[in-house]
Scaffold this motif. Structure first.
Motif, mmCIF file in Angstrom:
data_model
loop_
_atom_site.group_PDB
_atom_site.id
_atom_site.type_symbol
_atom_site.label_atom_id
_atom_site.label_comp_id
_atom_site.label_asym_id
_atom_site.label_seq_id
_atom_site.Cartn_x
_atom_site.Cartn_y
_atom_site.Cartn_z
ATOM 1 N N GLN A 1 6.559 -7.107 4.471
ATOM 2 C CA GLN A 1 7.320 -7.171 3.225
ATOM 3 C C GLN A 1 6.469 -7.896 2.195
ATOM 4 O OE1 GLN A 1 11.176 -9.236 2.991
ATOM 5 N NE2 GLN A 1 11.837 -7.446 1.825
ATOM 6 N N THR B 1 9.247 -3.090 1.526
ATOM 7 C CA THR B 1 8.970 -3.170 2.958
ATOM 8 C C THR B 1 8.228 -1.912 3.387
ATOM 9 O OG1 THR B 1 10.971 -4.467 3.297
ATOM 10 C CG2 THR B 1 10.026 -3.430 5.242
ATOM 11 N N LYS C 1 1.748 -10.659 1.522
ATOM 12 C CA LYS C 1 2.825 -10.066 2.322
ATOM 13 C C LYS C 1 3.037 -10.906 3.561
ATOM 14 C CE LYS C 1 -0.069 -7.043 5.153
ATOM 15 N NZ LYS C 1 -0.331 -5.688 5.632
#
Length: 93
Positions: free
Chosen positions: A40, A63, A82
């Protein structure tokens, strides 16, 4: 192009890892051989083109799931950070 990775947790058997990855702007090819990844985006932006030609725009909150065998190219537009979960395939998986 600079990349950094920080592992936050790893399972006792070493097959699952959670961490944070950051990459400066640039272009690169990536593969997921022998492991699955779900990530994500926390900050930044990128365009990921899958081997099949599908473009995925990544922005904060997006995502992305990349199963073992996934191949594609990344074009990082703004420094991307991320959080990821990787599951390595053990023997017999």
């Amino acid at each position: 192009q600079r990349e950094t990775t920080r592992t936050l947790w790893q399972s006792p058997d070493g097959l699952v890892e959670v961490g944070v990855w950051e990459c400066d702007p640039g272009h690169f090819t990536a593969t997921r051989e022998g492991y699955d990844e779900v990530c994500q985006v926390l900050t930044g932006s990128a365009t990921v083109r899958t081997e099949g030609g599908e473009d995925v725009e990544l922005r904060p909150g997006a995502t992305l799931a990349m199963p073992a065998g996934w191949r594609g190219t990344w074009q990082v537009h703004e420094t991307l950070r991320k959080v990821y979960v990787v599951r390595t395939h053990g023997t017999g998986a």
